[in-house]
Design a protein around this motif. Structure first.
Motif, PDB file in Angstrom:
ATOM      1  N   SER A   1      36.138  34.834  43.663  1.00 31.31           N
ATOM      2  CA  SER A   1      35.389  33.740  43.903  1.00 31.31           C
ATOM      3  C   SER A   1      36.398  32.524  44.224  1.00 31.31           C
ATOM      4  O   SER A   1      37.327  32.396  43.600  1.00 31.31           O
ATOM      5  N   GLU A   2      35.630  31.599  45.066  1.00 25.88           N
ATOM      6  CA  GLU A   2      36.380  30.159  45.090  1.00 25.88           C
ATOM      7  C   GLU A   2      36.438  29.586  43.836  1.00 25.88           C
ATOM      8  O   GLU A   2      37.492  28.524  43.712  1.00 25.88           O
ATOM      9  N   LYS A   3      35.637  29.791  42.877  1.00 21.17           N
ATOM     10  CA  LYS A   3      35.488  29.214  41.538  1.00 21.17           C
ATOM     11  C   LYS A   3      36.468  29.590  40.486  1.00 21.17           C
ATOM     12  O   LYS A   3      36.585  28.958  39.681  1.00 21.17           O
ATOM     13  N   TYR A   4      37.124  30.698  40.936  1.00 15.93           N
ATOM     14  CA  TYR A   4      37.888  31.442  39.814  1.00 15.93           C
ATOM     15  C   TYR A   4      39.375  30.992  39.777  1.00 15.93           C
ATOM     16  O   TYR A   4      39.885  30.557  40.900  1.00 15.93           O
ATOM     17  N   ARG A   5      40.017  31.180  38.881  1.00 20.32           N
ATOM     18  CA  ARG A   5      41.568  31.046  38.733  1.00 20.32           C
ATOM     19  C   ARG A   5      41.996  32.313  38.206  1.00 20.32           C
ATOM     20  O   ARG A   5      41.351  32.875  37.306  1.00 20.32           O
ATOM     21  N   LEU A   6      43.101  32.695  38.433  1.00 23.28           N
ATOM     22  CA  LEU A   6      43.895  33.776  38.136  1.00 23.28           C
ATOM     23  C   LEU A   6      43.954  34.199  36.630  1.00 23.28           C
ATOM     24  O   LEU A   6      44.396  33.531  35.990  1.00 23.28           O
ATOM     25  N   ASP A   7      43.210  35.150  36.193  1.00 22.86           N
ATOM     26  CA  ASP A   7      43.223  35.488  34.746  1.00 22.86           C
ATOM     27  C   ASP A   7      42.427  36.824  34.461  1.00 22.86           C
ATOM     28  O   ASP A   7      41.366  37.202  34.946  1.00 22.86           O
ATOM     29  N   MET A   8      43.057  37.587  33.636  1.00 23.96           N
ATOM     30  CA  MET A   8      42.628  39.006  33.226  1.00 23.96           C
ATOM     31  C   MET A   8      42.071  38.821  32.000  1.00 23.96           C
ATOM     32  O   MET A   8      42.415  38.282  31.120  1.00 23.96           O
ATOM     33  N   HIS A   9      40.726  39.468  31.590  1.00 24.63           N
ATOM     34  CA  HIS A   9      40.109  39.429  30.326  1.00 24.63           C
ATOM     35  C   HIS A   9      39.948  40.644  29.756  1.00 24.63           C
ATOM     36  O   HIS A   9      39.459  41.709  30.336  1.00 24.63           O
ATOM     37  N   ILE A  10      40.314  40.874  28.408  1.00 20.40           N
ATOM     38  CA  ILE A  10      40.122  41.953  27.896  1.00 20.40           C
ATOM     39  C   ILE A  10      39.666  41.593  26.316  1.00 20.40           C
ATOM     40  O   ILE A  10      39.654  40.435  26.122  1.00 20.40           O
ATOM     41  N   ASP A  11      38.861  42.493  25.790  1.00 18.71           N
ATOM     42  CA  ASP A  11      38.330  42.197  24.554  1.00 18.71           C
ATOM     43  C   ASP A  11      39.411  42.502  23.317  1.00 18.71           C
ATOM     44  O   ASP A  11      40.290  42.674  23.407  1.00 18.71           O
ATOM     45  N   LEU A  12      38.750  41.990  22.178  1.00 17.73           N
ATOM     46  CA  LEU A  12      39.636  41.977  21.122  1.00 17.73           C
ATOM     47  C   LEU A  12      40.036  43.553  20.418  1.00 17.73           C
ATOM     48  O   LEU A  12      41.309  43.633  20.088  1.00 17.73           O
ATOM     49  N   ASP A  13      39.221  44.450  20.748  1.00 20.30           N
ATOM     50  CA  ASP A  13      39.629  45.862  20.486  1.00 20.30           C
ATOM     51  C   ASP A  13      40.660  46.156  21.490  1.00 20.30           C
ATOM     52  O   ASP A  13      41.621  46.966  20.912  1.00 20.30           O
ATOM     53  N   GLU A  14      40.637  45.790  22.453  1.00 15.91           N
ATOM     54  CA  GLU A  14      41.555  46.384  23.472  1.00 15.91           C
ATOM     55  C   GLU A  14      43.312  45.765  23.161  1.00 15.91           C
ATOM     56  O   GLU A  14      44.271  46.362  23.440  1.00 15.91           O
TER      57      GLU A  14
END
Length: 200
Positions: free
Chosen positions: A171-184
């Motif tokens: 998206s034009e609104k996004y900035r590069l970043d990967m999201h994982i949860d606490l378990d991972e």
């Protein structure tokens, strides 16, 4: 020469990683029900994505078998209420959260949410968010990927691992970043700010 080329490619394909703890997104109606006003959310800390912020306000999640206090609200308010927890949190609450992409909440479990001014029962919206990468279109072009594509990401370290089925969100609104949860994150000993390598 080959080694230098591989190292250069690796550095070009590195993605910052953010570890997401349990949190909740509230609709304006839910904010009003729980806090007494639709304008009750107070920004506390900016998040990696432009315009997104962690709020000072928290709520309590109440499940069939237990509860979790001080669950952070992420703002601003959005169209539908969505609760994002880890699979381990599900054991605490007595809920089996399906692994879903954010926004895909049809057929998901509901939960009771307690705020300082009221309580709200939602019939759906509890998920364990699937791992994903936010990208600006320029990032997607640089990485050679498309919105909705699933990729693998290699994370180095003492408990290094390769994560599969990582969703690309562009998206034009996004900035590069990967999201994982606490378990991972715990499984791979991953910390905020660490990077991963996109594998094509």
């Amino acid at each position: 020469m080959v080694k230098d080329s591989l190292e250069q490619m690796s550095s070009q394909l590195r993605i910052p990683i953010g570890v997401s703890n349990r949190h909740i997104h509230l609709s304006p109606e839910a904010v009003e029900r729980l806090f007494g006003s639709k304008d009750a959310l107070t920004p506390m800390k900016e998040l990696s994505q432009p315009g997104q912020f962690a709020c000072k306000e928290t709520v309590t999640l109440i499940g069939p078998k237990g509860k979790i206090d001080r669950v952070r609200i992420l703002g601003p308010a959005r169209g539908e209420t969505q609760v994002e927890i880890s699979l381990f949190d599900g054991f605490t609450l007595g809920i089996n959260p399906p692994i879903r992409d954010s926004g895909d909440i049809e057929g998901t479990p509901g939960i009771t949410i307690q705020g300082p001014r009221g309580q709200l029962q939602i019939s759906k919206g509890v998920i364990a968010a699937s791992r994903h990468i936010h990208m600006h279109p320029s990032d997607a072009q640089r990485f050679g990927v498309n919105h909705g594509e699933r990729v693998k990401v290699q994370i180095d370290g003492v408990r290094g691992m390769i994560l599969d089925h990582v969703l690309i969100r562009v998206s034009e609104k996004y900035r590069l970043d990967m999201h994982i949860d606490l378990d991972e994150a715990n499984a791979g000993h991953v910390k905020n700010g660490q990077t991963g390598v996109l594998l094509k």
